[in-house]
Design a protein around this motif. Structure first.
Motif, PDB file in Angstrom:
ATOM      1  N   THR A 131       0.838  -1.206   0.000  1.00  0.00           N
ATOM      2  CA  THR A 131       0.000   0.000   0.000  1.00  0.00           C
ATOM      3  C   THR A 131       0.867   1.248   0.000  1.00  0.00           C
ATOM      4  O   THR A 131       0.597   2.214  -0.713  1.00  0.00           O
ATOM      5  N   VAL A 132       1.923   1.233   0.804  1.00  0.00           N
ATOM      6  CA  VAL A 132       2.857   2.362   0.829  1.00  0.00           C
ATOM      7  C   VAL A 132       3.480   2.541  -0.546  1.00  0.00           C
ATOM      8  O   VAL A 132       3.570   3.657  -1.078  1.00  0.00           O
ATOM      9  N   SER A 133       3.902   1.451  -1.147  1.00  0.00           N
ATOM     10  CA  SER A 133       4.522   1.521  -2.474  1.00  0.00           C
ATOM     11  C   SER A 133       3.543   2.071  -3.509  1.00  0.00           C
ATOM     12  O   SER A 133       3.932   2.837  -4.400  1.00  0.00           O
ATOM     13  N   HIS A 134       2.262   1.688  -3.373  1.00  0.00           N
ATOM     14  CA  HIS A 134       1.255   2.196  -4.312  1.00  0.00           C
ATOM     15  C   HIS A 134       1.135   3.714  -4.209  1.00  0.00           C
ATOM     16  O   HIS A 134       1.128   4.413  -5.239  1.00  0.00           O
ATOM     17  N   HIS A 135       1.052   4.231  -2.983  1.00  0.00           N
ATOM     18  CA  HIS A 135       0.904   5.677  -2.803  1.00  0.00           C
ATOM     19  C   HIS A 135       2.131   6.423  -3.329  1.00  0.00           C
ATOM     20  O   HIS A 135       2.011   7.484  -3.950  1.00  0.00           O
ATOM     21  N   LEU A 136       3.309   5.878  -3.087  1.00  0.00           N
ATOM     22  CA  LEU A 136       4.526   6.531  -3.570  1.00  0.00           C
ATOM     23  C   LEU A 136       4.591   6.491  -5.098  1.00  0.00           C
ATOM     24  O   LEU A 136       5.061   7.438  -5.733  1.00  0.00           O
ATOM     25  N   LYS A 137       4.099   5.409  -5.676  1.00  0.00           N
ATOM     26  CA  LYS A 137       4.087   5.304  -7.140  1.00  0.00           C
ATOM     27  C   LYS A 137       3.137   6.348  -7.737  1.00  0.00           C
ATOM     28  O   LYS A 137       3.438   6.962  -8.770  1.00  0.00           O
ATOM     29  N   VAL A 138       1.990   6.570  -7.078  1.00  0.00           N
ATOM     30  CA  VAL A 138       1.048   7.584  -7.561  1.00  0.00           C
ATOM     31  C   VAL A 138       1.712   8.959  -7.557  1.00  0.00           C
ATOM     32  O   VAL A 138       1.608   9.719  -8.528  1.00  0.00           O
ATOM     33  N   LEU A 139       2.405   9.286  -6.466  1.00  0.00           N
ATOM     34  CA  LEU A 139       3.078  10.587  -6.375  1.00  0.00           C
ATOM     35  C   LEU A 139       4.203  10.700  -7.402  1.00  0.00           C
ATOM     36  O   LEU A 139       4.404  11.765  -8.008  1.00  0.00           O
ATOM     37  N   ARG A 140       4.910   9.606  -7.628  1.00  0.00           N
ATOM     38  CA  ARG A 140       6.019   9.631  -8.590  1.00  0.00           C
ATOM     39  C   ARG A 140       5.494   9.744 -10.020  1.00  0.00           C
ATOM     40  O   ARG A 140       6.014  10.516 -10.826  1.00  0.00           O
ATOM     41  N   ASP A 141       4.447   8.984 -10.339  1.00  0.00           N
ATOM     42  CA  ASP A 141       3.886   9.024 -11.692  1.00  0.00           C
ATOM     43  C   ASP A 141       3.305  10.397 -12.017  1.00  0.00           C
ATOM     44  O   ASP A 141       3.285  10.811 -13.189  1.00  0.00           O
ATOM     45  N   ALA A 142       2.842  11.103 -10.980  1.00  0.00           N
ATOM     46  CA  ALA A 142       2.268  12.432 -11.189  1.00  0.00           C
ATOM     47  C   ALA A 142       3.341  13.511 -11.250  1.00  0.00           C
ATOM     48  O   ALA A 142       3.022  14.686 -11.459  1.00  0.00           O
ATOM     49  N   GLY A 143       4.598  13.119 -11.056  1.00  0.00           N
ATOM     50  CA  GLY A 143       5.688  14.091 -11.119  1.00  0.00           C
ATOM     51  C   GLY A 143       5.856  14.908  -9.859  1.00  0.00           C
ATOM     52  O   GLY A 143       6.536  15.935  -9.867  1.00  0.00           O
ATOM     53  N   VAL A 144       5.255  14.451  -8.741  1.00  0.00           N
ATOM     54  CA  VAL A 144       5.350  15.199  -7.479  1.00  0.00           C
ATOM     55  C   VAL A 144       6.622  14.837  -6.731  1.00  0.00           C
ATOM     56  O   VAL A 144       7.258  15.694  -6.123  1.00  0.00           O
ATOM     57  N   VAL A 145       7.008  13.560  -6.745  1.00  0.00           N
ATOM     58  CA  VAL A 145       8.223  13.123  -6.065  1.00  0.00           C
ATOM     59  C   VAL A 145       9.122  12.390  -7.048  1.00  0.00           C
ATOM     60  O   VAL A 145       8.675  11.919  -8.097  1.00  0.00           O
ATOM     61  N   ALA A 146      10.398  12.320  -6.689  1.00  0.00           N
ATOM     62  CA  ALA A 146      11.379  11.548  -7.450  1.00  0.00           C
ATOM     63  C   ALA A 146      11.950  10.475  -6.537  1.00  0.00           C
ATOM     64  O   ALA A 146      11.937  10.627  -5.302  1.00  0.00           O
ATOM     65  N   SER A 147      12.437   9.397  -7.114  1.00  0.00           N
ATOM     66  CA  SER A 147      12.967   8.291  -6.310  1.00  0.00           C
ATOM     67  C   SER A 147      14.351   7.894  -6.801  1.00  0.00           C
ATOM     68  O   SER A 147      14.718   8.129  -7.957  1.00  0.00           O
ATOM     69  N   GLU A 148      15.113   7.301  -5.886  1.00  0.00           N
ATOM     70  CA  GLU A 148      16.465   6.826  -6.212  1.00  0.00           C
ATOM     71  C   GLU A 148      16.759   5.598  -5.374  1.00  0.00           C
ATOM     72  O   GLU A 148      16.638   5.642  -4.139  1.00  0.00           O
ATOM     73  N   ARG A 149      17.110   4.509  -6.019  1.00  0.00           N
ATOM     74  CA  ARG A 149      17.427   3.275  -5.296  1.00  0.00           C
ATOM     75  C   ARG A 149      18.872   3.305  -4.826  1.00  0.00           C
ATOM     76  O   ARG A 149      19.787   3.596  -5.594  1.00  0.00           O
ATOM     77  N   ARG A 150      19.059   3.018  -3.529  1.00  0.00           N
ATOM     78  CA  ARG A 150      20.385   2.926  -2.940  1.00  0.00           C
ATOM     79  C   ARG A 150      20.457   1.613  -2.173  1.00  0.00           C
ATOM     80  O   ARG A 150      19.867   1.502  -1.089  1.00  0.00           O
ATOM     81  N   GLY A 151      21.139   0.671  -2.737  1.00  0.00           N
ATOM     82  CA  GLY A 151      21.185  -0.640  -2.111  1.00  0.00           C
ATOM     83  C   GLY A 151      19.832  -1.319  -2.215  1.00  0.00           C
ATOM     84  O   GLY A 151      19.252  -1.457  -3.296  1.00  0.00           O
ATOM     85  N   THR A 152      19.300  -1.739  -1.064  1.00  0.00           N
ATOM     86  CA  THR A 152      18.021  -2.458  -1.063  1.00  0.00           C
ATOM     87  C   THR A 152      16.830  -1.535  -0.850  1.00  0.00           C
ATOM     88  O   THR A 152      15.686  -1.989  -0.902  1.00  0.00           O
ATOM     89  N   TRP A 153      17.087  -0.242  -0.581  1.00  0.00           N
ATOM     90  CA  TRP A 153      15.982   0.674  -0.291  1.00  0.00           C
ATOM     91  C   TRP A 153      15.897   1.780  -1.330  1.00  0.00           C
ATOM     92  O   TRP A 153      16.893   2.129  -1.969  1.00  0.00           O
ATOM     93  N   VAL A 154      14.682   2.326  -1.453  1.00  0.00           N
ATOM     94  CA  VAL A 154      14.440   3.439  -2.372  1.00  0.00           C
ATOM     95  C   VAL A 154      14.204   4.704  -1.554  1.00  0.00           C
ATOM     96  O   VAL A 154      13.431   4.701  -0.586  1.00  0.00           O
TER      97      VAL A 154
END
Length: 332
Positions: free
Chosen positions: A70-93
């Motif tokens: 569920t957390v991943s879904h909400h973050l994906k919505v924000l990322r797809d809308a261009g509100v947040v950006a993500s970066e993978r570092r090791g095992t975490w984003v």
């Protein structure tokens, strides 16, 4: 006798061209839709309040008792809308608010909170209070009063600064009855900046953020309180808000500094008068003036933080202020 029906009243027509065009509305809608969720708003608050401006997905998951998907879904919505950006570092984003969206998110969320949560029902926020009246005579009176105490600047120059100050503050002020008082304070500060002799006197520091309603106001108040006048502090915003955030105002009141803080626009004169310019999340908005030292402080944004988060931001800024004062005025 048959009475004729009354003539229909004609409505005041509004030209449809005054609305934003359909493609623009279509482009804006996904970001607004992405913000329309309580958990996503809290996630954005946590990202903005972080000193580094980012947070790991594992930290964001602690905001609510929901599953990781569920957390991943909400973050994906924000990322797809261009509100947040993500970066993978090791095992975490790790996530952060997109730079271009930070002032938009802060202004939208803070404005809605002020209107829906913090609002005093007895305080009308309608447009009636903002109707600008002919105040030229009053501004001229203010200018004459300032000019009498400023012989080094011509009366015409003082009047121009007073009028410019009024116009710039009127763009964001909610209550027009306060504008004259704030205009005089802002104009006097601008004139002091214009006339400042950089080779003499105490050091000047200018703090700049987007809205001049949180971080920069706190930093300036902390310098004033901790330096005891050994360093002059100014603050300004690239897009000033209508008022200082309530939580930040409370913290400034606790410091016991004189004056009532209010958001002010950034001016070239303020930058020229400064020995050090500290930017706080406002990007490259400051003009580059030779001889001025520039620093960028990555601190959290009080606009989207909880009361405890605002105090943590205050403590972070206080530590940075102490280090800066140790350089500029060791005696303080």
């Amino acid at each position: 006798m048959v009475l004729a029906p009354p003539a229909a009243e004609a409505c005041d027509r509004v030209d449809a061209a005054s609305a934003i065009d359909a493609p623009t509305a279509q482009a804006m809608a996904p970001a607004l839709k992405a913000l329309a969720d309580p958990l996503r708003l809290r996630m954005l608050s946590m990202l903005a309040a972080s000193p580094t401006g980012e947070a790991c997905a594992c930290d964001l998951a602690e905001l609510a008792d929901v599953s990781q998907p569920t957390v991943s879904h909400h973050l994906k919505v924000l990322r797809d809308a261009g509100v947040v950006a993500s970066e993978r570092r090791g095992t975490w984003v790790h996530y952060r608010v997109e730079p271009g969206m930070r002032p938009v998110v802060a202004a939208l969320v803070d404005g809605l909170r002020a209107a829906r949560v913090d609002a005093d029902p007895s305080w009308s926020r309608g447009q009636g209070d903002r109707e600008l009246v002919d105040v030229d005579a009053k501004l001229s009176h203010v200018a004459r009063r300032i000019a009498d105490a400023t012989p080094d600047l011509s009366g015409d120059a003082v009047l121009r600064i007073v009028r410019e100050s009024y116009a710039s503050l009127a763009r964001s002020s909610r209550i027009s009855s306060h504008l004259l008082v704030l205009t005089e304070r802002f104009a006097r500060q601008r004139i002091a900046d214009v006339l400042r002799d950089r080779t003499a006197g105490v050091p000047h520091v200018l703090f700049v953020c987007v809205q001049n309603a949180g971080r920069s106001q706190l930093a300036a108040a902390l310098v004033e309180q901790r330096s005891g006048g050994a360093v002059v502090a100014r603050s300004a915003g690239s897009m000033p808000a209508a008022e200082v955030h309530p939580e930040v105002r409370s913290l400034i009141d606790e410091l016991g500094v004189d004056g009532d803080p209010f958001p002010k626009p950034l001016t070239d004169d303020a930058v020229r008068a400064a020995d050090v310019v500290v930017t706080m999340g406002c990007g490259d908005v400051c003009p580059i003036i030779p001889g001025v030292r520039y620093e960028d402080w990555q601190v959290g944004d009080p606009a989207l933080a909880s009361p405890d988060g605002v105090r943590a931001i205050r403590d972070d800024i206080a530590r940075r202020v102490d280090r800066l004062l140790a350089e500029l005025s060791p005696a303080s």
